[in-house]
Enzyme design. Structure first.
Site: not given
Length: 171
Positions: A21-22
């Site tokens: 998620d990054e």
């Protein structure tokens, strides 16, 4: 995650996916105002197309961008330029620097260092003695120097398959 990463890739900037998620985009050829507009557009598209909140941090290096992003959570957008990075870092706890885990924190606190501002003022040679080359990297970061780069995942350009034959087949 794949949909968000595909959305980020669609902007055409070098991208490094750091986790599920990054990710970091390299916008080095854009001004801070342009980068903020792109960040705002990305946040709006993620909210509209995926019904998810997102946080965007903008700064002049991947480590600082991550720290700025962490400071903007949840669901914020924050930009910190070179002129303001020292002020941004000054009072933050040392564990806000990515990579400082419990052991490094313990060693730094043993040297009387609890904030990034204190780390910036520390003796660089002593940091290297205690933490090795990581001490030098930390000292640079604490002083507003991020030498890291966005490392774009490399594409597979070709796949080869070979088989060695039992007998020579020519020439």
């Amino acid at each position: 995650s794949k949909k968000i990463m595909d959305l980020l890739k669609s902007y055409g900037f070098p991208m490094q996916q750091n986790s599920i998620d990054e990710a970091a985009l390299d916008l080095k050829n854009k001004s801070y105002d342009e980068a903020k507009e792109i960040g705002k557009e990305i946040k709006e598209r993620i909210a509209r197309e995926m019904a998810l909140p997102s946080t965007v941090g903008i700064s002049f290096g991947p480590v600082f961008a991550k720290m700025v992003c962490d400071a903007a959570k949840p669901d914020g957008l924050l930009a910190v330029d070179e002129a303001h990075i020292s002020e941004f870092l000054q009072d933050k706890s040392i564990e806000k620097i990515p990579g400082i885990g419990p052991r490094a924190k313990e060693k730094l606190e043993g040297m009387g260092i609890k904030t990034i501002g204190e780390l910036a003022k520390a003796n660089a040679q002593k940091l290297i003695e205690v933490l090795g080359s990581f001490g030098d990297e930390l000292h640079l970061l604490a002083n507003g120097i991020d030498k890291s780069k966005v490392v774009q995942e490399s594409e597979i350009l070709s796949i080869s398959r070979e088989k060695t034959l039992d007998n020579a087949t020519g020439e």
